[in-house]
Design a protein around this motif. Structure first.
Motif, PDB file in Angstrom:
ATOM      1  N   GLN A   1      17.716  15.843  47.581  1.00  0.00           N
ATOM      2  CA  GLN A   1      18.095  16.353  46.258  1.00  0.00           C
ATOM      3  C   GLN A   1      19.548  16.029  45.937  1.00  0.00           C
ATOM      4  N   LYS A   2      20.384  15.926  46.933  1.00  0.00           N
ATOM      5  CA  LYS A   2      21.800  15.655  46.733  1.00  0.00           C
ATOM      6  C   LYS A   2      22.047  14.201  46.352  1.00  0.00           C
TER       7      LYS A   2
ATOM      8  N   GLU B   1      21.837  13.245  42.605  1.00  0.00           N
ATOM      9  CA  GLU B   1      22.984  13.810  41.886  1.00  0.00           C
ATOM     10  C   GLU B   1      24.200  12.914  42.070  1.00  0.00           C
ATOM     11  N   GLU B   2      24.388  12.407  43.301  1.00  0.00           N
ATOM     12  CA  GLU B   2      25.528  11.542  43.577  1.00  0.00           C
ATOM     13  C   GLU B   2      25.398  10.209  42.848  1.00  0.00           C
TER      14      GLU B   2
END
Length: 133
Positions: free
Chosen positions: A119-120, A123-124
């Motif tokens: 999930q990270k 976003e990045e």
């Protein structure tokens, strides 16, 4: 040909075992806590069964039979599944020396960490690279 008396004893004993050992014995009834946490007790169930008998000679036409059967059940609580805010944890009651059991108890934590990483990353990717001057 009529059924042998030991068959009746075995049938009754097995029916009693089935009534004692079912899925609700292994995974207990869910416990809902006030903060929204769901707790499921998990137990280890073992059972044994034995029966035996003998026909005795008789001078009459009636057959003589003597026999018995029995069973034993052991229920041992081993842990809890705790679900809160979409996370599931295994809480063991006893420290196991078996490395497979230890590895299995870490699987939910590993899944949570991998999910957080996946999930990270998107976003990045959506963020603009920072430019320093």
């Amino acid at each position: 040909m009529s059924a042998h008396p030991i068959e009746g004893m075995m049938d009754v004993t097995m029916e009693k075992i089935k009534s004692m050992v079912d899925a609700n014995t292994i995974v207990g009834n869910p416990i809902n806590l006030a903060d929204g946490t769901l707790v499921l007790p998990i137990s280890k169930v073992t059972f044994g069964f034995a029966s035996g008998g003998s026909d005795f000679p008789s001078k009459t036409t009636k057959e003589l039979f003597g026999g018995g059967s029995g069973a034993g059940v052991s229920i041992q609580p081993v842990g809890f599944l705790v679900a809160k805010d979409g996370n599931v944890r295994v809480m063991q009651l006893a420290d196991t020396s078996n490395s497979v059991d230890r590895a299995l108890s870490l699987v939910p934590e590993l899944v949570d960490k991998v999910t957080a990483l996946v999930q990270k990353k998107p976003e990045e990717q959506g963020e603009a690279p920072s430019q320093e001057k």
